[in-house]
Design a protein around this motif. Structure first.
Motif, PDB file in Angstrom:
ATOM      1  N   ASP A 132      36.760   1.443 -16.757  1.00 40.77           N
ATOM      2  CA  ASP A 132      36.714   0.365 -15.527  1.00 40.77           C
ATOM      3  C   ASP A 132      38.183   0.662 -15.094  1.00 40.77           C
ATOM      4  O   ASP A 132      39.100   1.276 -15.295  1.00 40.77           O
ATOM      5  CB  ASP A 132      36.581  -0.965 -15.850  1.00 40.77           C
ATOM      6  CG  ASP A 132      37.520  -1.602 -16.870  1.00 40.77           C
ATOM      7  OD1 ASP A 132      38.467  -1.044 -17.053  1.00 40.77           O
ATOM      8  OD2 ASP A 132      36.975  -2.743 -17.442  1.00 40.77           O
ATOM      9  N   ASP A 133      38.587  -0.198 -14.272  1.00 38.16           N
ATOM     10  CA  ASP A 133      40.019  -0.107 -13.674  1.00 38.16           C
ATOM     11  C   ASP A 133      41.358  -0.336 -14.397  1.00 38.16           C
ATOM     12  O   ASP A 133      42.214  -0.267 -14.138  1.00 38.16           O
ATOM     13  CB  ASP A 133      40.097  -0.850 -12.163  1.00 38.16           C
ATOM     14  CG  ASP A 133      39.813  -2.476 -12.448  1.00 38.16           C
ATOM     15  OD1 ASP A 133      39.684  -3.069 -13.678  1.00 38.16           O
ATOM     16  OD2 ASP A 133      39.840  -3.489 -11.491  1.00 38.16           O
ATOM     17  N   ARG A 134      40.802  -0.673 -15.668  1.00 33.22           N
ATOM     18  CA  ARG A 134      41.944  -1.210 -16.701  1.00 33.22           C
ATOM     19  C   ARG A 134      42.053  -0.102 -17.506  1.00 33.22           C
ATOM     20  O   ARG A 134      42.619   0.042 -18.883  1.00 33.22           O
ATOM     21  CB  ARG A 134      41.595  -2.378 -17.381  1.00 33.22           C
ATOM     22  CG  ARG A 134      41.879  -3.660 -16.402  1.00 33.22           C
ATOM     23  CD  ARG A 134      41.358  -4.551 -17.218  1.00 33.22           C
ATOM     24  NE  ARG A 134      39.818  -4.740 -17.417  1.00 33.22           N
ATOM     25  CZ  ARG A 134      38.943  -5.715 -17.815  1.00 33.22           C
ATOM     26  NH1 ARG A 134      39.378  -6.601 -18.054  1.00 33.22           N
ATOM     27  NH2 ARG A 134      37.750  -5.512 -17.854  1.00 33.22           N
TER      28      ARG A 134
END
Length: 338
Positions: free
Chosen positions: A78-80
């Motif tokens: 994910d974006d992390r």
């Protein structure tokens, strides 16, 4: 993979893979401040990533499982960044972190680049040591020798290094990275140049392997590991997803037999998770596959069929022996195997 999604420049310009930002080396003499030491480091990988898969194969062939622990991320980022959602409570049980980015932040706060795998992390400090996927496996083969298993093969023998380096350079440029340049191309000409380059090099490799079992010398080397990790993904993702579809791997008699030979060699196929591979590429690359649909095929049963490459001679492990059984907690689930 980590590199493609994290350290590559995509968009109107041609695909360009960035160099690894953290290039420290773990060496026998500790000259970079990171000495080889059993149990000190943790190798963080995604089984979906071909660059990380090199390190997983090398670690297994060299018998470093007891000296270098392995962390396997969820194939879906994910974006992390890469996530440890496969572990209880979503945390890596050794590092105690939820996202690989935390190890990057521990090393350099506010690091502006992408978070890539493979990543070698210092367990005591929780800091990233290196994400240099090109050098990491060479060091496992040459700097970690004191911790190799009895019978470990020579994956980067000194007498063959010049030839291995030459072969690997061509494989990297046209095949390993070439499929990405084709897949992430933003205009027709860029795609066609990259795709033609992939198949031109594959034809040359097939010619080379028509009369010899391995790429360099009489045994498996680092060159074979690097070609294998692209070939094993070819029909499953690169042929369709990246539009490298002039022909399938299964349609090339020499390369298909070569890939099956390696897949059936202990240390190769027993590290490959086709489920992780397919879900990552088709679900993460939304710019290429916006629906996120993962195809049912291809049929994987052919990976276990006879290859007859032993008729060319050679010994997979040279003067060494095959690695032992896969550790129980590292076995590929049934859904990821043929």
């Amino acid at each position: 993979m980590g590199e493609a999604e994290g350290n590559a420049e995509l968009g109107k310009k041609a695909f360009k893979r960035s160099k690894s930002h953290f290039a420290d080396r773990v060496t026998a003499d500790g000259r970079n401040g990171w000495p080889v030491e059993a149990g000190r480091y943790r190798l963080v990988v995604s089984r979906a990533c071909p660059w990380a898969s090199r390190a997983v194969i090398s670690r297994r062939l060299l018998g470093l499982e007891g000296a270098l622990s392995l962390a396997i991320t969820d194939p879906i980022q994910d974006d992390r960044s890469w996530r440890f959602t496969l572990d209880p409570d979503g945390r890596d049980p050794v590092l105690g972190i939820r996202f690989l980015s935390e190890a990057y932040d521990a090393r350099e706060t506010g690091y502006p680049g992408g978070v890539s795998v493979p990543a070698l992390v210092d367990v005591p400090s929780g800091q990233l040591v290196t994400n240099d996927y090109q050098q990491l496996t060479l060091d496992l083969a040459t700097e970690w020798t004191a911790l190799h298993r009895d019978g470990a093969p020579e994956l980067y023998p000194a007498a063959l290094r010049d030839e291995i380096d030459e072969v690997m350079a061509d494989v990297y440029e046209d095949v390993n990275n070439g499929v990405y340049r084709a897949g992430f191309a933003s205009h027709q000409e860029e795609y066609e140049v990259a795709c033609r380059g992939v198949f031109r090099r594959l034809d040359l490799l097939a010619e080379r392997l028509g009369s010899r079992r391995y790429l360099v010398g009489e045994a498996i080397t680092e060159a074979d590991i690097r070609l294998f990790t692209t070939l094993v993904r070819f029909d499953a993702v690169y042929h369709g997803h990246f539009k490298c579809n002039q022909w399938k791997l299964t349609e090339n008699q020499v390369l298909w037999a070569y890939a099956r030979d390696l897949y059936q060699t202990p240390g190769f196929g027993d590290t490959v998770d086709f489920d992780h591979i397919k879900r990552h590429y088709y679900q993460v690359h939304t710019g290429i596959n916006p629906t996120g649909i993962v195809p049912l095929g291809p049929d994987l049963s052919g990976w276990l069929t006879p290859h007859h490459r032993e008729e060319l001679g050679g010994r997979p492990f040279g003067d060494g022996t095959a690695p032992g059984p896969v550790p129980e907690d590292e076995r590929i689930p049934a859904r990821g195997r043929p």
